[in-house]
Design an enzyme around this catalytic site. Structure first.
Site, PDB file in Angstrom:
ATOM      1  N   ASP A 168       0.861  -1.185   0.000  1.00  0.00           N
ATOM      2  CA  ASP A 168       0.000   0.000   0.000  1.00  0.00           C
ATOM      3  C   ASP A 168       0.894   1.230   0.000  1.00  0.00           C
ATOM      4  O   ASP A 168       1.753   1.368   0.871  1.00  0.00           O
ATOM      5  CB  ASP A 168      -0.884   0.034   1.253  1.00  0.00           C
ATOM      6  N   ASP A 201     -13.744  -6.380  -4.176  1.00  0.00           N
ATOM      7  CA  ASP A 201     -13.751  -6.419  -2.706  1.00  0.00           C
ATOM      8  C   ASP A 201     -15.058  -7.062  -2.263  1.00  0.00           C
ATOM      9  O   ASP A 201     -16.106  -6.412  -2.247  1.00  0.00           O
ATOM     10  CB  ASP A 201     -13.652  -5.000  -2.121  1.00  0.00           C
TER      11      ASP A 201
END
EC number: 4.3.2.10
Length: 258
Positions: A12, A131
């Site tokens: 990330d 997701d």
């Protein structure tokens, strides 16, 4: 011989820095994505994924710089996602050196974006990131029992996750990055039911993400149909090495790249 199972660390990146702290020894700068990418390359990662979590607009230029610097020094395939909304975004990332670009929320708002991208850049460059989570109590029922979420898993997109993965394939994406939002961060293992359902619905490769806590968690994901396995925290904090994951997958009778 089957196709080798890929092991993919995910980083990330926020304004050019790695967010989820990283615990490598001897790194001059543990927050530098390029340093980490090099380390993972040396340790046998098959691919890398960068997720740009920068909220601000100016973060895009920073991310392109990170991708350029990484592509100069690391030769395993690099996928970049986060905030990809247009053909121009994809074009810039690919020119900077990304091999694949993953698209998430913007495709939910406008599914035809996926077909536009795969027509222009080729299916092999476009990854649909899904997701997914089990529909919570009181949520809108979905045929598969799984729904697509946005905003880091906090909002329902009111879409069936399995149907959405299938639609992605129909629209021309080359790969599904399947994130279990229920599993994310739990370290209890991948959501095998979710994986099996997506695997049965699509013929393109599926990357399993969300829930890995130890090396033993990876072979069941492969057995459930994952072509690649992705993890972040456990690799960054040295809880599990890439070699250990590959060893576990190989011991279970699946092929891995050396």
């Amino acid at each position: 011989m089957g196709v080798a199972i890929r092991v993919i660390p995910c980083l990330d990146v926020d304004n050019g820095r790695v967010v989820k702290g990283v615990n490598f020894e001897n790194l001059r700068d543990a927050g530098d994505p390029v340093e980490l990418a090099k380390r993972y390359d040396e340790e046998g990662a098959d691919e890398l994924t960068f997720l740009d979590v920068t909220a601000s607009k100016h973060g895009r230029g920073t991310m392109l710089d990170v991708v350029r610097r990484t592509a100069d020094q690391v030769f395993i395939p690099l996928t970049v996602g986060g905030g990809v909304r247009s053909e121009e975004d994809v074009d810039q990332l690919l020119r900077a050196g990304a091999d694949k670009v993953s698209v998430n929320t913007s495709a939910i708002a406008r599914p035809e974006l996926l077909s536009e991208l795969s027509k222009r850049f080729g299916a092999q460059c476009i990854v649909l990131s899904v997701d997914a989570r089990r529909v919570p109590e009181g949520g809108t029922p979905q045929p598969s029992g799984f729904e697509v979420t946005t905003h880091g898993g906090s909002k329902s997109a009111e879409l069936d996750a399995i149907e959405w993965a299938k639609r992605g394939e129909e629209l021309g994406v080359g790969e599904i990055l399947l994130n279990s939002m229920d599993g994310d961060g739990t370290k209890n293992g991948f959501d095998l039911e979710l994986l099996e359902k997506v695997r049965a619905a699509v013929s393109i490769p599926v990357i399993a993400s969300g829930g890995a806590g130890k090396a033993e968690h990876f072979p069941p994901a492969v057995a459930a149909g994952a072509n690649a396995v992705l993890a972040a925290t456990i690799f960054h904090f040295r809880e599990v090495t890439i070699a250990e994951v590959k060893g576990a997958i190989k011991d279970a009778g699946f092929e891995v790249r050396k």
